[in-house]
Design a protein around this motif. Sequence first.
Motif, PDB file in Angstrom:
ATOM      1  N   SER A  76      -1.775   6.007 -12.177  1.00  0.00           N
ATOM      2  CA  SER A  76      -3.108   5.682 -12.700  1.00  0.00           C
ATOM      3  C   SER A  76      -3.719   4.502 -11.958  1.00  0.00           C
ATOM      4  CB  SER A  76      -3.029   5.369 -14.195  1.00  0.00           C
ATOM      5  OG  SER A  76      -2.499   6.448 -14.920  1.00  0.00           O
ATOM      6  N   ALA A  77      -2.923   3.446 -11.740  1.00  0.00           N
ATOM      7  CA  ALA A  77      -3.417   2.252 -11.054  1.00  0.00           C
ATOM      8  C   ALA A  77      -3.759   2.565  -9.601  1.00  0.00           C
ATOM      9  CB  ALA A  77      -2.374   1.135 -11.117  1.00  0.00           C
ATOM     10  N   THR A  78      -2.964   3.429  -8.966  1.00  0.00           N
ATOM     11  CA  THR A  78      -3.233   3.774  -7.572  1.00  0.00           C
ATOM     12  C   THR A  78      -4.509   4.596  -7.445  1.00  0.00           C
ATOM     13  OG1 THR A  78      -0.846   3.801  -7.146  1.00  0.00           O
ATOM     14  CG2 THR A  78      -2.257   4.807  -5.490  1.00  0.00           C
ATOM     15  N   ASN A 113      -6.469  -4.038  -4.188  1.00  0.00           N
ATOM     16  CA  ASN A 113      -5.828  -3.862  -2.886  1.00  0.00           C
ATOM     17  C   ASN A 113      -4.578  -2.984  -3.029  1.00  0.00           C
ATOM     18  OD1 ASN A 113      -4.097  -4.341  -0.555  1.00  0.00           O
ATOM     19  ND2 ASN A 113      -5.524  -5.965  -0.005  1.00  0.00           N
ATOM     20  N   PRO A 114      -4.529  -1.828  -2.347  1.00  0.00           N
ATOM     21  CA  PRO A 114      -3.368  -0.939  -2.502  1.00  0.00           C
ATOM     22  C   PRO A 114      -2.069  -1.547  -1.979  1.00  0.00           C
ATOM     23  CG  PRO A 114      -4.780  -0.198  -0.710  1.00  0.00           C
ATOM     24  CD  PRO A 114      -5.529  -1.286  -1.421  1.00  0.00           C
ATOM     25  N   TYR A 115      -2.153  -2.431  -0.986  1.00  0.00           N
ATOM     26  CA  TYR A 115      -0.939  -3.059  -0.449  1.00  0.00           C
ATOM     27  C   TYR A 115      -0.332  -4.022  -1.478  1.00  0.00           C
ATOM     28  CZ  TYR A 115      -2.441  -1.181   4.050  1.00  0.00           C
ATOM     29  OH  TYR A 115      -2.815  -0.341   5.068  1.00  0.00           O
ATOM     30  N   ILE A 116      -1.196  -4.805  -2.125  1.00  0.00           N
ATOM     31  CA  ILE A 116      -0.705  -5.713  -3.170  1.00  0.00           C
ATOM     32  C   ILE A 116      -0.194  -4.909  -4.362  1.00  0.00           C
ATOM     33  CG2 ILE A 116      -1.326  -7.582  -4.743  1.00  0.00           C
ATOM     34  CD1 ILE A 116      -3.399  -8.498  -2.749  1.00  0.00           C
ATOM     35  N   LEU A 117      -0.888  -3.827  -4.678  1.00  0.00           N
ATOM     36  CA  LEU A 117      -0.456  -2.965  -5.779  1.00  0.00           C
ATOM     37  C   LEU A 117       0.929  -2.388  -5.492  1.00  0.00           C
ATOM     38  CD1 LEU A 117      -1.170  -1.521  -8.442  1.00  0.00           C
ATOM     39  CD2 LEU A 117      -2.167   0.317  -7.057  1.00  0.00           C
ATOM     40  N   GLY A 118       1.117  -1.875  -4.275  1.00  0.00           N
ATOM     41  CA  GLY A 118       2.423  -1.336  -3.908  1.00  0.00           C
ATOM     42  C   GLY A 118       3.514  -2.392  -3.928  1.00  0.00           C
ATOM     43  N   ALA A 119       3.184  -3.596  -3.452  1.00  0.00           N
ATOM     44  CA  ALA A 119       4.158  -4.692  -3.456  1.00  0.00           C
ATOM     45  C   ALA A 119       4.530  -5.081  -4.886  1.00  0.00           C
ATOM     46  CB  ALA A 119       3.587  -5.899  -2.711  1.00  0.00           C
ATOM     47  N   ALA A 169       1.340   4.933  -1.536  1.00  0.00           N
ATOM     48  CA  ALA A 169       0.709   5.393  -0.301  1.00  0.00           C
ATOM     49  C   ALA A 169       0.191   6.824  -0.422  1.00  0.00           C
ATOM     50  CB  ALA A 169       1.703   5.292   0.851  1.00  0.00           C
ATOM     51  N   VAL A 170       1.022   7.723  -0.987  1.00  0.00           N
ATOM     52  CA  VAL A 170       0.629   9.130  -1.089  1.00  0.00           C
ATOM     53  C   VAL A 170      -0.540   9.316  -2.053  1.00  0.00           C
ATOM     54  CG1 VAL A 170       1.381  11.417  -1.866  1.00  0.00           C
ATOM     55  CG2 VAL A 170       2.892  10.022  -0.451  1.00  0.00           C
ATOM     56  N   ILE A 171      -0.421   8.710  -3.250  1.00  0.00           N
ATOM     57  CA  ILE A 171      -1.476   8.882  -4.256  1.00  0.00           C
ATOM     58  C   ILE A 171      -2.777   8.228  -3.789  1.00  0.00           C
ATOM     59  CG2 ILE A 171      -2.173   8.390  -6.631  1.00  0.00           C
ATOM     60  CD1 ILE A 171      -0.015  10.528  -6.367  1.00  0.00           C
ATOM     61  N   TYR A 172      -2.674   7.075  -3.140  1.00  0.00           N
ATOM     62  CA  TYR A 172      -3.878   6.404  -2.642  1.00  0.00           C
ATOM     63  C   TYR A 172      -4.562   7.250  -1.572  1.00  0.00           C
ATOM     64  CZ  TYR A 172      -6.927   2.814  -0.688  1.00  0.00           C
ATOM     65  OH  TYR A 172      -8.026   2.120  -0.243  1.00  0.00           O
ATOM     66  N   SER A 173      -3.780   7.841  -0.676  1.00  0.00           N
ATOM     67  CA  SER A 173      -4.346   8.680   0.371  1.00  0.00           C
ATOM     68  C   SER A 173      -5.042   9.899  -0.215  1.00  0.00           C
ATOM     69  CB  SER A 173      -3.250   9.136   1.341  1.00  0.00           C
ATOM     70  OG  SER A 173      -2.648   8.019   1.975  1.00  0.00           O
ATOM     71  N   LEU A 174      -4.383  10.534  -1.197  1.00  0.00           N
ATOM     72  CA  LEU A 174      -5.004  11.682  -1.853  1.00  0.00           C
ATOM     73  C   LEU A 174      -6.261  11.272  -2.605  1.00  0.00           C
ATOM     74  CD1 LEU A 174      -1.829  13.502  -3.264  1.00  0.00           C
ATOM     75  CD2 LEU A 174      -3.208  14.168  -1.288  1.00  0.00           C
ATOM     76  N   GLY A 175      -6.192  10.084  -3.221  1.00  0.00           N
ATOM     77  CA  GLY A 175      -7.351   9.596  -3.961  1.00  0.00           C
ATOM     78  C   GLY A 175      -8.533   9.326  -3.056  1.00  0.00           C
ATOM     79  N   LYS A 176      -8.263   8.800  -1.881  1.00  0.00           N
ATOM     80  CA  LYS A 176      -9.341   8.533  -0.932  1.00  0.00           C
ATOM     81  C   LYS A 176      -9.978   9.825  -0.436  1.00  0.00           C
ATOM     82  CE  LYS A 176     -10.230   4.209  -0.460  1.00  0.00           C
ATOM     83  NZ  LYS A 176     -11.594   3.749  -0.821  1.00  0.00           N
ATOM     84  N   VAL A 177      -9.149  10.838  -0.233  1.00  0.00           N
ATOM     85  CA  VAL A 177      -9.684  12.127   0.198  1.00  0.00           C
ATOM     86  C   VAL A 177     -10.629  12.690  -0.857  1.00  0.00           C
ATOM     87  CG1 VAL A 177      -9.063  14.532   0.684  1.00  0.00           C
ATOM     88  CG2 VAL A 177      -7.724  12.674   1.683  1.00  0.00           C
ATOM     89  N   ALA A 178     -10.261  12.480  -2.118  1.00  0.00           N
ATOM     90  CA  ALA A 178     -11.076  12.994  -3.225  1.00  0.00           C
ATOM     91  C   ALA A 178     -11.960  11.906  -3.828  1.00  0.00           C
ATOM     92  CB  ALA A 178     -10.171  13.592  -4.300  1.00  0.00           C
TER      93      ALA A 178
END
Length: 223
Positions: free
Chosen positions: A40-42, A52-58, A158-167
């Motif tokens: 959800s957060a991603t 920031n997705p990098y801070i979120l992932g960290a 990384a995967v969910i963020y990438s998919l989210g950006k596509v959509a």
Amino acid sequence: MHIEEWLETVPAVSVYLLVGLVIGLESLGIPLPGEIVLVSATLLAASQDHINPYILGASAIAGAVIGDSIGYLIGRKGGQPLLTWLGRKFPKHFSAEHVATAERSFQKWGMWAVFVGRFIALLRIFAGPLAGVLQMPYWKFLIANVLGGIIWAGGTTAVIYSLGKVAEDWLKRFSWLGLVLALLFGLGSMLVMKWRSKKAKPAAAVATADSETAEPEPVRAGD
């Protein structure tokens, strides 16, 4: 206020802390929806530039590694009585069948069970405490814990963020879509966990019966 405008007011630091805390508590051994919160957060980060997705992932990685380590220490100190207490407190998650399944996985795979367990809902809450109860050397646990945390939390982000950006266009038009996807993902995980639990019950019953019927080994001199 439109939901999109409201989401923009959510402080990014609160999202990071929430993700780290929930995943940390889940890894510690408390049944919480860490995967749903992370997804959800991603998805939120994919539609909100201030997160920031990098801070979120960290944050997710830190929560996973620290939570698992605390769970290991608690399991090492608490021993088998800890699993008994957890079984009374969380019977749906720490039932005798679930514990037996997790113990067999640890006995068969060792530190790989900690690593792979990060990707399985049932084993994720067991990994830390059970590794401690079974006296796994901490250096082995730490290696599997860190690698599993990085690949699971970092990879999921990384995967969910990438998919989210596509959509992204769809997510901006339908702000509730991220929540719906996360709920569907969580429901799927729950159904898989229930299926694995039902599958494990016959095996656990056979193992119990074998242990009850097995004759005790004769005591040897000097033992």
